[in-house]
Write a protein that holds these residues in place. Structure first.
Motif, PDB file in Angstrom:
ATOM      1  N   ASP A 226      -9.495   5.389   1.009  1.00 42.00           N
ATOM      2  CA  ASP A 226      -8.153   5.948   0.930  1.00 42.00           C
ATOM      3  C   ASP A 226      -7.491   5.388  -0.325  1.00 42.00           C
ATOM      4  OD1 ASP A 226      -6.718   3.398   1.569  1.00 42.00           O
ATOM      5  OD2 ASP A 226      -7.845   3.620   3.431  1.00 42.00           O
ATOM      6  N   PRO A 227      -6.372   5.987  -0.710  1.00 41.12           N
ATOM      7  CA  PRO A 227      -5.747   5.543  -1.971  1.00 41.12           C
ATOM      8  C   PRO A 227      -5.279   4.083  -1.933  1.00 41.12           C
ATOM      9  CG  PRO A 227      -4.849   7.651  -1.255  1.00 41.12           C
ATOM     10  CD  PRO A 227      -5.671   7.128  -0.124  1.00 41.12           C
ATOM     11  N   ASN A 228      -5.216   3.488  -0.741  1.00 41.30           N
ATOM     12  CA  ASN A 228      -4.770   2.089  -0.655  1.00 41.30           C
ATOM     13  C   ASN A 228      -5.916   1.094  -0.740  1.00 41.30           C
ATOM     14  OD1 ASN A 228      -2.219   3.034  -0.313  1.00 41.30           O
ATOM     15  ND2 ASN A 228      -2.093   2.582   1.859  1.00 41.30           N
TER      16      ASN A 228
HETATM   17  C1  LIG Z   1      -0.922   3.286   2.008  1.00 39.87           C
HETATM   18  O1  LIG Z   1       0.052   2.261   2.030  1.00 39.87           O
HETATM   19  C2  LIG Z   1       1.368   2.739   2.137  1.00 39.87           C
HETATM   20  C3  LIG Z   1       2.321   1.567   1.986  1.00 39.87           C
HETATM   21  O2  LIG Z   1       1.885   0.452   2.727  1.00 39.87           O
HETATM   22  C4  LIG Z   1       1.501   3.438   3.513  1.00 39.87           C
HETATM   23  O3  LIG Z   1       2.807   3.944   3.667  1.00 39.87           O
HETATM   24  C5  LIG Z   1       0.511   4.587   3.554  1.00 39.87           C
HETATM   25  O4  LIG Z   1       0.527   5.192   4.842  1.00 39.87           O
HETATM   26  C6  LIG Z   1      -0.897   4.113   3.292  1.00 39.87           C
HETATM   27  N1  LIG Z   1      -1.785   5.270   3.167  1.00 39.87           N
HETATM   28  C7  LIG Z   1      -3.013   5.308   3.713  1.00 39.87           C
HETATM   29  C8  LIG Z   1      -3.778   6.569   3.503  1.00 39.87           C
HETATM   30  O5  LIG Z   1      -3.475   4.382   4.342  1.00 39.87           O
END
Ligand SMILES: *[C@@H]1O[C@H](CO)[C@@H](O)[C@H](O)[C@H]1NC(C)=O
Ligand SMILES: *[C@@H]1O[C@H](CO)[C@@H](O)[C@H](O)[C@H]1NC(C)=O
Ligand SMILES: *[C@@H]1O[C@H](CO)[C@@H](O)[C@H](O)[C@H]1NC(C)=O
Ligand SMILES: *[C@@H]1O[C@H](CO)[C@@H](O)[C@H](O)[C@H]1NC(C)=O
Length: 322
Positions: free
Chosen positions: A280-282
């Motif tokens: 995922d992008p995180n």
């Molecule tokens: C990524 O991190 C952001 C901020 O913590 C969060 O709001 C978001 O849901 C996360 N996205 C995923 C795909 O995990």
């Protein structure tokens, strides 16, 4: 303005819902977060790993009950290693250099290709050739059916060298503007792999996955056609696509920063489909994925993709689980 904001909010949601997630398993996490740059899988199924921030070639057995990361050989006059490729059975070509890590460059004159022979115990390392004309070599690739020859990606010159691991001869085999970086970008051609006399590569600056056909004539590689861009990847100007692995079905599994694995599949009509299959992008699953390779231990292991990351992870997934 309002439209832009809407897009920045909506796009990640769409990306997440389009995700065909394949389950992943963390095989190993380096306690120091050591940057793994590249991976080669030995016939024994043990891994050889390079790090751009360590001059030591490392090994790890992913099937061991108690996985440890062990030293194989520390290259003199080097601060880091980039590409690794099997050039003869259980014999590897490795790029060692004094690397300026944040710049993706090497100190001029410091790049050396080494041969590491695992058919000897302990493995025997031999200095094969310096590459003083290059400021940065990223990926290395074997050429199936051509023992002793490896191809090396010069990410700054935008070229592919052919290196004879038997004679130490180094020459530019292919040079193309689609292998070069854009002005101001850190690196162009990054990963490269060969299948059926076709060289597949990623160019990080241009955010493309491309290929070029070649032939081997009297032991020399030469292009037989132009570079063909297969996939244009999303890019917001940040370097994203890194190395990849080709599977037996001709699909490419590409690592994308900061945390995704993309599956690029050829379609019957000649187009290529791109799908995010894990991450995922995180960077929750892969944190800065750098390269990928298939196992060699068993038929199941041959379908298992192992992904390395710049944060010291090795993550496994079943490539047939889609
Ligand atoms: C990524 O991190 C952001 C901020 O913590 C969060 O709001 C978001 O849901 C996360 N996205 C995923 C795909 O995990
Ligand atoms: C795993 O290997 C390390 C290093 O050899 C050792 O210190 C540790 O005790 C081992 N752990 C287990 C559970 O066997
Ligand atoms: C290491 O570099 C020094 C000076 O740059 C040089 O004299 C020496 O031969 C090099 N050693 C090896 C093993 O390449
Ligand atoms: C090619 O085939 C794929 C998969 O069937 C399809 O999604 C795509 O629209 C086709 N593209 C063209 C240009 O025909």
């Amino acid at each position: 303005m309002a439209k832009t904001e809407l897009f920045t909010i909506i796009l990640p949601v769409l990306a997440a819902s389009a995700l065909a997630t394949v389950p992943t398993r963390l095989v190993y996490q380096s306690p120091t977060g050591l940057w793994f740059e590249n991976i080669a899988v030995r016939p024994s199924s043990e891994f050889l790993l390079t790090s751009i921030s360590s001059p030591t070639l490392l090994t790890l057995d992913p099937h061991s009950k108690n996985i440890t990361l062990d030293d194989v050989y520390t290259f003199p006059n080097a601060t880091g290693l980039t590409g690794i490729a099997e050039c003869d059975p259980d014999i590897y070509a490795v790029v060692a250099a004094q690397i300026i890590v944040g710049m993706a460059r090497a100190i001029p004159g410091s790049i050396v290709i080494w041969r590491v022979d695992h058919t000897h115990k302990p493995p025997r390392a031999t200095r094969i050739a310096p590459i003083p004309q290059s400021d940065f070599i990223n990926g290395l690739a074997q050429v199936p059916g051509q023992p002793g020859i490896v191809l090396a990606a010069d990410a700054i010159l935008g070229a592919v060298y052919e290196i004879s691991m038997h004679t130490g001869e180094v020459r530019i085999a292919i040079q193309d503007e689609l292998m070069a970086p854009t002005p101001g970008a850190r690196g162009g051609i990054n990963g490269l792999h060969v299948c059926d006399e076709t060289l597949y590569f990623t160019n990080t600056a241009l955010a493309i996955f491309a290929r070029i056909p070649f032939e081997v004539c009297d032991g020399s590689v030469r292009a037989t056609g132009p570079v063909e861009i297969l996939v244009n990847l999303p890019s917001d100007g940040q370097p994203k696509i890194d190395d990849f692995a080709l599977d037996r079905g001709g699909r490419a599994w590409a690592t994308v920063h900061p945390g995704e694995l993309l599956l690029l599949s050829p379609q019957l009509n000649g187009t290529w489909r791109q799908q995010t299959v894990a991450g995922d992008p995180n960077g929750t699953i892969f944190d800065q994925p750098t390269s990928a390779a298939f196992g060699r231990r068993s038929p199941v292991d041959e379908e298992t993709l192992y992904v390395t990351t710049a944060t010291g992870q090795i993550v496994a997934l079943n490539s047939e689980a889609l």
